[in-house]
Design a protein around this motif. Sequence first.
Motif, PDB file in Angstrom:
ATOM      1  N   TRP A   1       6.239  -0.708   8.140  1.00 55.01           N
ATOM      2  CA  TRP A   1       5.705  -1.503   9.244  1.00 55.01           C
ATOM      3  C   TRP A   1       4.186  -1.585   9.182  1.00 55.01           C
ATOM      4  O   TRP A   1       3.594  -2.608   9.560  1.00 55.01           O
ATOM      5  CB  TRP A   1       6.168  -0.960  10.594  1.00 55.01           C
ATOM      6  CG  TRP A   1       5.474   0.281  11.086  1.00 55.01           C
ATOM      7  CD1 TRP A   1       5.884   1.566  10.950  1.00 55.01           C
ATOM      8  CD2 TRP A   1       4.244   0.330  11.813  1.00 55.01           C
ATOM      9  NE1 TRP A   1       4.983   2.429  11.531  1.00 55.01           N
ATOM     10  CE2 TRP A   1       3.965   1.693  12.080  1.00 55.01           C
ATOM     11  CE3 TRP A   1       3.340  -0.626  12.274  1.00 55.01           C
ATOM     12  CZ2 TRP A   1       2.836   2.119  12.775  1.00 55.01           C
ATOM     13  CZ3 TRP A   1       2.207  -0.210  12.968  1.00 55.01           C
ATOM     14  CH2 TRP A   1       1.956   1.147  13.214  1.00 55.01           C
ATOM     15  N   GLU A   2       3.545  -0.545   8.668  1.00 57.69           N
ATOM     16  CA  GLU A   2       2.087  -0.560   8.556  1.00 57.69           C
ATOM     17  C   GLU A   2       1.625  -1.557   7.493  1.00 57.69           C
ATOM     18  O   GLU A   2       0.568  -2.184   7.635  1.00 57.69           O
ATOM     19  CB  GLU A   2       1.583   0.841   8.239  1.00 57.69           C
ATOM     20  CG  GLU A   2       1.770   1.826   9.395  1.00 57.69           C
ATOM     21  CD  GLU A   2       1.493   3.268   9.003  1.00 57.69           C
ATOM     22  OE1 GLU A   2       1.007   4.024   9.861  1.00 57.69           O
ATOM     23  OE2 GLU A   2       1.786   3.636   7.830  1.00 57.69           O
ATOM     24  N   ASN A   3       2.413  -1.706   6.424  1.00 59.41           N
ATOM     25  CA  ASN A   3       2.088  -2.711   5.417  1.00 59.41           C
ATOM     26  C   ASN A   3       2.127  -4.108   6.015  1.00 59.41           C
ATOM     27  O   ASN A   3       1.301  -4.961   5.669  1.00 59.41           O
ATOM     28  CB  ASN A   3       3.065  -2.602   4.242  1.00 59.41           C
ATOM     29  CG  ASN A   3       2.566  -1.701   3.133  1.00 59.41           C
ATOM     30  OD1 ASN A   3       1.726  -2.109   2.325  1.00 59.41           O
ATOM     31  ND2 ASN A   3       3.066  -0.469   3.101  1.00 59.41           N
TER      32      ASN A   3
ATOM     33  N   THR B   1       9.888   2.937   9.003  1.00 56.71           N
ATOM     34  CA  THR B   1       9.003   4.099   8.901  1.00 56.71           C
ATOM     35  C   THR B   1       9.007   4.721   7.505  1.00 56.71           C
ATOM     36  O   THR B   1       8.414   5.770   7.297  1.00 56.71           O
ATOM     37  CB  THR B   1       9.404   5.170   9.934  1.00 56.71           C
ATOM     38  OG1 THR B   1      10.758   5.568   9.713  1.00 56.71           O
ATOM     39  CG2 THR B   1       9.269   4.623  11.361  1.00 56.71           C
ATOM     40  N   HIS B   2       9.657   4.066   6.556  1.00 53.57           N
ATOM     41  CA  HIS B   2       9.697   4.581   5.193  1.00 53.57           C
ATOM     42  C   HIS B   2       8.460   4.125   4.406  1.00 53.57           C
ATOM     43  O   HIS B   2       7.932   3.040   4.630  1.00 53.57           O
ATOM     44  CB  HIS B   2      10.950   4.077   4.468  1.00 53.57           C
ATOM     45  CG  HIS B   2      12.216   4.731   4.925  1.00 53.57           C
ATOM     46  ND1 HIS B   2      12.641   4.703   6.224  1.00 53.57           N
ATOM     47  CD2 HIS B   2      13.150   5.446   4.235  1.00 53.57           C
ATOM     48  CE1 HIS B   2      13.795   5.356   6.331  1.00 53.57           C
ATOM     49  NE2 HIS B   2      14.117   5.818   5.133  1.00 53.57           N
TER      50      HIS B   2
ATOM     51  N   PHE C   1       0.861  -1.191   0.000  1.00 56.74           N
ATOM     52  CA  PHE C   1       0.000   0.000   0.000  1.00 56.74           C
ATOM     53  C   PHE C   1       0.898   1.241   0.000  1.00 56.74           C
ATOM     54  O   PHE C   1       1.673   1.461   0.948  1.00 56.74           O
ATOM     55  CB  PHE C   1      -0.899   0.007   1.229  1.00 56.74           C
ATOM     56  CG  PHE C   1      -1.905  -1.112   1.246  1.00 56.74           C
ATOM     57  CD1 PHE C   1      -3.066  -1.046   0.488  1.00 56.74           C
ATOM     58  CD2 PHE C   1      -1.670  -2.241   2.014  1.00 56.74           C
ATOM     59  CE1 PHE C   1      -3.990  -2.073   0.502  1.00 56.74           C
ATOM     60  CE2 PHE C   1      -2.591  -3.282   2.033  1.00 56.74           C
ATOM     61  CZ  PHE C   1      -3.747  -3.198   1.270  1.00 56.74           C
ATOM     62  N   PRO C   2       0.810   2.088  -1.038  1.00 62.37           N
ATOM     63  CA  PRO C   2       1.751   3.209  -1.159  1.00 62.37           C
ATOM     64  C   PRO C   2       1.618   4.262  -0.069  1.00 62.37           C
ATOM     65  O   PRO C   2       2.581   4.981   0.216  1.00 62.37           O
ATOM     66  CB  PRO C   2       1.427   3.802  -2.539  1.00 62.37           C
ATOM     67  CG  PRO C   2       0.026   3.371  -2.825  1.00 62.37           C
ATOM     68  CD  PRO C   2      -0.125   2.025  -2.185  1.00 62.37           C
TER      69      PRO C   2
ATOM     70  N   HIS D   1      -2.970  -3.586  19.672  1.00 63.24           N
ATOM     71  CA  HIS D   1      -1.897  -3.004  20.477  1.00 63.24           C
ATOM     72  C   HIS D   1      -0.580  -3.780  20.347  1.00 63.24           C
ATOM     73  O   HIS D   1       0.461  -3.302  20.796  1.00 63.24           O
ATOM     74  CB  HIS D   1      -2.315  -2.917  21.956  1.00 63.24           C
ATOM     75  CG  HIS D   1      -2.474  -4.254  22.622  1.00 63.24           C
ATOM     76  ND1 HIS D   1      -3.627  -5.001  22.514  1.00 63.24           N
ATOM     77  CD2 HIS D   1      -1.624  -4.976  23.400  1.00 63.24           C
ATOM     78  CE1 HIS D   1      -3.486  -6.120  23.199  1.00 63.24           C
ATOM     79  NE2 HIS D   1      -2.280  -6.132  23.750  1.00 63.24           N
ATOM     80  N   GLU D   2      -0.634  -4.960  19.722  1.00 62.68           N
ATOM     81  CA  GLU D   2       0.572  -5.757  19.528  1.00 62.68           C
ATOM     82  C   GLU D   2       1.118  -5.668  18.108  1.00 62.68           C
ATOM     83  O   GLU D   2       2.221  -6.145  17.835  1.00 62.68           O
ATOM     84  CB  GLU D   2       0.277  -7.238  19.845  1.00 62.68           C
ATOM     85  CG  GLU D   2      -0.141  -7.502  21.285  1.00 62.68           C
ATOM     86  CD  GLU D   2      -0.469  -8.964  21.521  1.00 62.68           C
ATOM     87  OE1 GLU D   2      -0.214  -9.787  20.601  1.00 62.68           O
ATOM     88  OE2 GLU D   2      -0.987  -9.300  22.603  1.00 62.68           O
ATOM     89  N   GLN D   3       0.364  -5.067  17.202  1.00 64.82           N
ATOM     90  CA  GLN D   3       0.711  -5.145  15.783  1.00 64.82           C
ATOM     91  C   GLN D   3       1.999  -4.415  15.432  1.00 64.82           C
ATOM     92  O   GLN D   3       2.814  -4.933  14.659  1.00 64.82           O
ATOM     93  CB  GLN D   3      -0.454  -4.611  14.942  1.00 64.82           C
ATOM     94  CG  GLN D   3      -1.654  -5.536  14.931  1.00 64.82           C
ATOM     95  CD  GLN D   3      -2.832  -4.954  14.181  1.00 64.82           C
ATOM     96  OE1 GLN D   3      -2.706  -3.951  13.472  1.00 64.82           O
ATOM     97  NE2 GLN D   3      -3.999  -5.558  14.342  1.00 64.82           N
ATOM     98  N   GLN D   4       2.220  -3.226  15.983  1.00 64.11           N
ATOM     99  CA  GLN D   4       3.433  -2.490  15.610  1.00 64.11           C
ATOM    100  C   GLN D   4       4.687  -3.231  16.063  1.00 64.11           C
ATOM    101  O   GLN D   4       5.640  -3.386  15.289  1.00 64.11           O
ATOM    102  CB  GLN D   4       3.427  -1.077  16.187  1.00 64.11           C
ATOM    103  CG  GLN D   4       4.645  -0.265  15.740  1.00 64.11           C
ATOM    104  CD  GLN D   4       4.558   1.207  16.135  1.00 64.11           C
ATOM    105  OE1 GLN D   4       3.647   1.605  16.854  1.00 64.11           O
ATOM    106  NE2 GLN D   4       5.493   2.005  15.654  1.00 64.11           N
TER     107      GLN D   4
END
Length: 234
Positions: A105-107, A140-141, A99-100, A120-123
């Motif tokens: 980390w969010e992907n 974080t890129h 996802f652009p 709350h554990e995902q990051q």
Amino acid sequence: MSDVLLRIEDVGVTYGKGATALSALRDISLDVRAAEVTLLLGPSGSGKTTLLQVMGCLLRPTRGRVSMLGQPLHGLDTEALTALRLAHVGFVFQHYNLFPTLRAWENVAVALDLKQVPAHEQQAAALQLLDRLDMADRATHFPSELSGGQKQRVAIARALAGKPGLILADEPTAALDSKAGQDVVATLQELAHGENCAVVIVSHDPRVEPYADRVLHLEDGRLVDDRRRHGNQA
């Protein structure tokens, strides 16, 4: 001998009916074992991607039997197949499918969310997966800030969410230069041997072959060659 994770018996896939019917797979039988890298080779239209879709519970075969961890799949409804796929299969794609607008980390966290890891554990879990792929400093890129090889490493980290037993990679080196492609395949090999998971790679790239434990050749939907490397027997 490695444990059998996936068993395919006399599988065929036919698209269409009658005079226009197209046989994409014909009488395929094979076992996919943990701790092995299996490479699927063959020309375009040989059935490689169709076979990968059958392995990933994305496509029901027209005939034959498929079992995962000893469980037959033919009697499962769509919901049950989806649950099985989420629990046991990770996918790596040629064009990353990141996802652009999400950071690296969010992907990865998207996949963790699908696998019902608490929010709350995902990051922390995503960062741990990226660290395993030597991508912690790029967490974080955004995808636009990453090289092709780095994007594919994020995609592999995402595929590892939930610790699947089977990783399916469709042309994972096609969009990469030689060095980045070799790094990605070496990473997949390390995961197979180090994490005891099964890795199946579809590729046109002959440079992938040295990293495979087993090489399958498909032509016209048929398995025409099945051999093990490093002195192992099929």
